[in-house]
Design an enzyme around this catalytic site. Structure first.
Site: not given
Length: 385
Positions: A188, A288
């Site tokens: 992340h 994504h």
């Protein structure tokens, strides 16, 4: 062939954190898109209102022309807000065109190269035991691949204990599900390059499927050295917005899997080009998509058409989804026919889904004001979320 002139533009801010777009044509054919930056829905909505004057009166047949007009027609271009607004409009234009011609979008891109698409299930948990149980549950539900964020607050260079905890979590998950299950690891962007090697080293014995955003996109210059350091496939791309953003890391041989987002990286039009560019560098595609059903459907249209599509992210059951889940705004809650960790080839025209407009309008009346949390280290300094 109908002209498909756009006559109306509507936006709907709906729970949990999504923004939907509806385009209506003079012929009454409608298209849906999902233009949003998570936590900045109102900002993207304002951008769509600025673009609207170029959209009204434009033909939905001229998708490439519209894309080029919005991208090149402004002196300043790119970035998350403009590209996300353009992405959602692009999705809706393809939805209209597919419906008008009676075929799924992937047919307009050249047809399908596969009969089904593997997806992965998100898992969450703060401890090794919690993550192991969550991974096992996803596998019991039929998934053959899972992904999680494996660390939280990280200092610029953090303690050996923090690194060891990451290894303990991965070890517990691998023991719980065995070697046949793919385990994607999302950092992340929370890790800085000074500690990235240590984390890659401690994870390597457990054979992660990929390391996602091991460093932030603005630090992609570090990816080449990290890529060469570890045998774990390197993945990135959710915070990259056009083929020009991806060009450099592909040229540098710094990535193995690219992850453009269909709601951020220029929609179907641009992600198809990004995927083709990646194919030329022998790099896989894994779009994504922690967002809603429209963005997911758009990603699947790309997946079914692109030979290098590897796996597809889905927000089904993700921890962000409070108030609504992936299929809640579909007329058919089984619209994606998720089975055994796969989605079969979509056959309905356009994006392949039917939106429950009544439910969308009802949810939009309440709206949302979702914002990602602001994280701070013990000393009070801001750290990556």
């Amino acid at each position: 062939m109908p002209d498909l002139t756009i006559t109306k533009v509507e936006t709907f801010k709906v729970a949990p954190r999504w923004l939907f777009l509806k385009l209506t044509t003079a012929e009454g054919i409608v298209g849906w898109g999902e233009p949003v930056v998570e936590g900045r829905a109102a900002t993207v909505e304002a951008c769509i209102r600025e673009i609207e004057e170029h959209l009204i009166g434009h033909s939905a047949h001229k998708i490439e022309d519209f894309w080029q007009m919005i991208y090149r027609g402004g002196f300043y271009r790119g970035g998350p807000v403009l590209m996300s607004a353009l992405s959602g409009i692009d999705q809706a234009l393809w939805d209209i065109k597919g419906k008008a011609l009676g075929v799924p979008v992937y047919q307009l891109l050249g047809g399908a190269v596969r009969d089904k698409m593997r997806i992965y299930g998100w898992i969450g948990g703060a401890t090794p035991d919690e993550l192991a149980r969550a991974a096992k549950k996803r596998v019991d539900d039929g998934f053959t691949a899972v992904k999680m964020t494996i660390c939280d607050h990280m200092e610029w260079i953090d303690s050996p204990a923090k690194v060891a905890q990451i290894g303990d979590k991965m070890a517990a998950m691998r023991e719980a599900v065995g070697d046949e299950v793919l385990i994607g690891v999302d950092l992340h962007g929370r890790v800085h390059k000074g500690q990235a090697r240590a984390i890659a080293r401690i994870l390597e014995p457990y054979n992660p499927f990929f390391l996602e955003e091991l460093v932030l996109a603005e630090n992609n210059d570090a990816l080449k050295a990290l890529h060469d350091f570890t045998s774990i496939p390197m993945a990135t791309g959710e915070r990259m917005y056009s083929r020009w953003d991806f060009k450099r890391i592909l040229e540098q041989d710094a990535v193995d899997i690219i992850q453009p987002d269909l709601s951020h990286a220029g929609g179907i039009t641009e992600v198809k080009k990004i995927a083709t560019l990646a194919e030329a560098y022998d790099v896989a595609l894994a779009p994504h998509c922690p967002l809603g059903p429209i963005s997911f459907a758009a990603a699947l249209q790309i997946d079914f058409n692109c030979i290098n599509a590897l796996i597809q992210e889905s927000s089904l059951g993700i921890h962000y989804n409070v108030g609504a889940d992936l299929t809640d705004y579909l007329i058919d809650p089984d619209g994606f026919q998720l089975r055994d960790g796969h989605v079969p080839l979509l056959t309905k025209p356009g994006l392949g889904i039917e939106i429950d407009e009544e439910k969308v309008r009802e949810a939009a009346a309440a709206g949302h004001n979702w914002k990602n949390p602001i994280w701070r280290n013990p000393d009070g300094s801001v750290t990556e979320w």
